[in-house]
Design an enzyme around this catalytic site. Structure first.
Site, mmCIF file in Angstrom:
data_model
loop_
_atom_site.group_PDB
_atom_site.id
_atom_site.type_symbol
_atom_site.label_atom_id
_atom_site.label_comp_id
_atom_site.label_asym_id
_atom_site.label_seq_id
_atom_site.Cartn_x
_atom_site.Cartn_y
_atom_site.Cartn_z
ATOM 1 N N GLU A 92 0.879 -1.290 0.012
ATOM 2 C CA GLU A 92 -0.226 -0.117 0.117
ATOM 3 C C GLU A 92 0.877 1.402 0.030
ATOM 4 O O GLU A 92 1.902 1.052 0.487
ATOM 5 C CB GLU A 92 -0.723 0.101 1.260
ATOM 6 C CG GLU A 92 -1.903 -0.901 1.310
ATOM 7 C CD GLU A 92 -2.507 -1.263 2.554
ATOM 8 O OE1 GLU A 92 -2.868 -0.007 3.326
ATOM 9 O OE2 GLU A 92 -2.682 -2.324 2.925
ATOM 10 N N CYS A 148 3.270 8.168 1.447
ATOM 11 C CA CYS A 148 3.869 7.326 2.421
ATOM 12 C C CYS A 148 4.044 5.810 1.625
ATOM 13 O O CYS A 148 3.051 5.531 1.016
ATOM 14 C CB CYS A 148 2.906 7.313 3.300
ATOM 15 S SG CYS A 148 3.287 5.952 4.672
ATOM 16 N N CYS A 172 5.817 -7.402 7.694
ATOM 17 C CA CYS A 172 6.690 -7.119 8.629
ATOM 18 C C CYS A 172 6.858 -8.123 9.748
ATOM 19 O O CYS A 172 6.022 -8.921 10.084
ATOM 20 C CB CYS A 172 6.149 -5.729 9.199
ATOM 21 S SG CYS A 172 7.418 -4.759 10.349
ATOM 22 N N CYS A 182 5.029 -5.539 16.195
ATOM 23 C CA CYS A 182 4.445 -4.616 16.990
ATOM 24 C C CYS A 182 2.743 -4.796 17.094
ATOM 25 O O CYS A 182 2.165 -5.247 16.343
ATOM 26 C CB CYS A 182 4.469 -3.113 16.462
ATOM 27 S SG CYS A 182 6.079 -2.392 16.438
ATOM 28 N N CYS A 238 0.005 -3.150 15.389
ATOM 29 C CA CYS A 238 -0.117 -2.953 13.896
ATOM 30 C C CYS A 238 -0.425 -4.035 12.852
ATOM 31 O O CYS A 238 -0.007 -5.252 13.137
ATOM 32 C CB CYS A 238 1.543 -2.647 13.566
ATOM 33 S SG CYS A 238 1.948 -2.107 11.904
ATOM 34 N N CYS A 289 -1.671 2.635 6.609
ATOM 35 C CA CYS A 289 -1.281 1.293 6.012
ATOM 36 C C CYS A 289 -1.505 -0.179 6.833
ATOM 37 O O CYS A 289 -1.336 -0.164 7.726
ATOM 38 C CB CYS A 289 0.233 1.396 5.735
ATOM 39 S SG CYS A 289 0.310 2.517 4.045
HETATM 40 N N1 SAH Z 1 8.408 0.020 10.895
HETATM 41 C C1 SAH Z 1 8.461 1.370 10.672
HETATM 42 C C2 SAH Z 1 7.632 2.238 9.728
HETATM 43 C C3 SAH Z 1 6.168 1.795 9.554
HETATM 44 S S1 SAH Z 1 4.926 1.852 10.719
HETATM 45 C C4 SAH Z 1 8.202 1.907 12.382
HETATM 46 O O1 SAH Z 1 7.778 1.304 13.246
HETATM 47 O O2 SAH Z 1 8.326 3.083 12.484
HETATM 48 C C5 SAH Z 1 4.809 3.802 10.824
HETATM 49 C C6 SAH Z 1 4.045 4.203 12.137
HETATM 50 O O3 SAH Z 1 2.732 3.942 12.224
HETATM 51 C C7 SAH Z 1 4.915 3.799 13.176
HETATM 52 O O4 SAH Z 1 5.028 4.593 14.172
HETATM 53 C C8 SAH Z 1 3.945 2.771 13.828
HETATM 54 O O5 SAH Z 1 4.151 2.576 15.313
HETATM 55 C C9 SAH Z 1 2.767 3.322 13.689
HETATM 56 N N2 SAH Z 1 1.488 2.462 13.636
HETATM 57 C C10 SAH Z 1 1.288 1.102 13.175
HETATM 58 N N3 SAH Z 1 0.234 0.602 13.547
HETATM 59 C C11 SAH Z 1 -0.464 1.691 14.152
HETATM 60 C C12 SAH Z 1 -2.079 1.812 14.385
HETATM 61 N N4 SAH Z 1 -2.751 0.602 14.352
HETATM 62 N N5 SAH Z 1 -2.444 3.063 14.897
HETATM 63 C C13 SAH Z 1 -1.432 3.923 15.033
HETATM 64 N N6 SAH Z 1 -0.345 4.053 14.369
HETATM 65 C C14 SAH Z 1 0.424 2.714 13.986
#
Ligand code: SAH
Length: 362
Positions: free
Chosen positions: A100, A113, A120, A124, A127, A351
């Site tokens: 995406e 973006c 991944c 986390c 996510c 995303c």
């Molecule tokens: N892997 C990298 C970049 C991709 S995620 C990272 O961790 O920074 C981009 C951002 O979106 C990160 O800050 C991540 O923690 C956040 N993110 C992921 N899932 C999310 C969600 N459900 N709600 C809000 N932010 C989220």
């Protein structure tokens, strides 16, 4: 399939991942004149395939197509927000995998973006991208291709890039570095490094390597908690590199590059959004980064968590009042805090979720 994502039966070389000197070398190998590379390279970066180029002879095209390919991500789905014009693409890649990209429209220009991996492996808990694990890394051409394909489809220039889509960019280090080199190249789309941000969950060894590369990009750190117990419970990477070692790496990065770092903090109701959590975040950042030997400007982006279908019960968004209270506590302690404006709310613009829905993973 090997881990480059290119089927092992097709040994063709990936033209869009090549630097100009690499393309020159390929043309020489094919018995063509090197200067042809200077004609082909900029056109490819504008979304024109060698096949479509009018200033290249049929025989050159033929030779190129025998040993190489040019592939742009193809829009499989496109959603346009009726609220703010945000455009979300689900792009299909050469091997059928999908990623995406989201284009956000600001007064200062369009920001895209982009994704850096299919899936991944960072795990986390809040996510969507991590739920099915990592499928594969993206090639430099596939990252660049998202920018080119979106710009071509919209008929507009894209002036800023954030690497905050699907994947952990520093877990695909070499390809990301090559992508940065290509995207900032004068003969290509030439986006200045100051207009590029890279977000990471905190791979300390790679942050150190990045600081040596001489790309003046903005680094964003996904912090999301100010104590190790909370952070480890939502971000497994914290068990490898804890908050202290991550902030030490930030200090080194700032010292080496002079580029400010921004911190992402996702607010999860009842988990990390209390006034006490805000006070301890301020104490942590001020205590660690504003010391006698470092006076780093600190900026925190507060992002109310975007609930992911599978985990909605566990992770719900903070209330508006909790968010503004959190921000005001940080500000009072001298830390600039902005609440991320939610763009594309009607198209679920953050995303990870579209790919999962499309591939029937949900
Ligand atoms: N892997 C990298 C970049 C991709 S995620 C990272 O961790 O920074 C981009 C951002 O979106 C990160 O800050 C991540 O923690 C956040 N993110 C992921 N899932 C999310 C969600 N459900 N709600 C809000 N932010 C989220």
């Amino acid at each position: 399939m090997d881990n480059t994502g290119i089927s092992s039966t097709t040994q063709k070389r990936d033209l869009l991942s090549m630097t100009l000197p690499e393309l020159q070398a390929l043309l020489s190998e094919l018995g063509e004149q090197k200067y042809r590379a200077g004609q082909i390279f900029p056109q490819m970066h504008r979304g024109i395939s060698p096949e479509e180029m009018t200033n290249i002879s049929k025989s050159t095209k033929q030779k190129l197509s025998e040993v190489s390919y040019y592939y742009l991500p193809t829009p499989k789905r496109k959603l346009v927000s009726a609220l703010d014009g945000t455009v979300k693409y689900l792009f299909s890649l050469r091997d059928g995998n999908c990623v995406e990209s989201v284009v956000m429209r600001y007064n200062h220009g369009n920001t895209i973006c982009i994704s850096s991996q299919v899936g991944c492996r960072m795990g986390c808990a809040f996510c969507a991208s991590t739920i099915g694990g990592k499928v594969r890394d993206l090639e430099p051409s596939e990252m660049l291709g998202q920018v080119i394909a979106a710009s071509k489809d919209m008929g507009e220039r894209i002036s800023n890039i954030v690497m905050m889509g699907i994947g952990e960019p520093l877990d695909n280090y070499n390809n990301v570095i090559k992508f940065l080199r290509l995207v900032g190249c004068e003969e290509g789309i030439n986006i200045g490094y100051r207009h590029i941000s890279l977000s990471t969950c905190g791979l300390v060894d790679k942050i150190d390597r990045l600081s040596e590369e001489n790309f003046p990009i903005t680094l964003s750190i996904s912090l999301h908690a100010s104590d190790d117990i909370t952070r480890s419970s939502i971000m497994p990477i914290n068990k490898k590199w804890n908050i202290n070692s991550l902030l030490d790496a930030c200090k080194r990065y700032y010292k080496k590059t002079g580029r400010r770092i921004s911190f992402e903090y996702t607010l999860i109701s009842g988990k990390n959004d209390s006034p006490t959590a805000a006070t301890s975040l301020a104490k942590l950042l001020n205590g660690k980064l504003r010391t006698k030997d470092s006076s780093m400007p600190i900026h925190v982006n507060l992002i109310p968590v975007n609930p992911v279908n599978e985990r909605e019960a566990e992770f719900s968004s903070s209330h508006k009042e909790a968010v503004s209270k959190f921000a005001s506590i940080l500000e009072k302690k001298g830390i600039r805090a902005t609440v991320r404006r939610k763009l594309g709310a009607d198209i679920n613009a953050s995303c990870g979720q579209l790919r999962r829905a499309e591939e029937g993973i949900e």
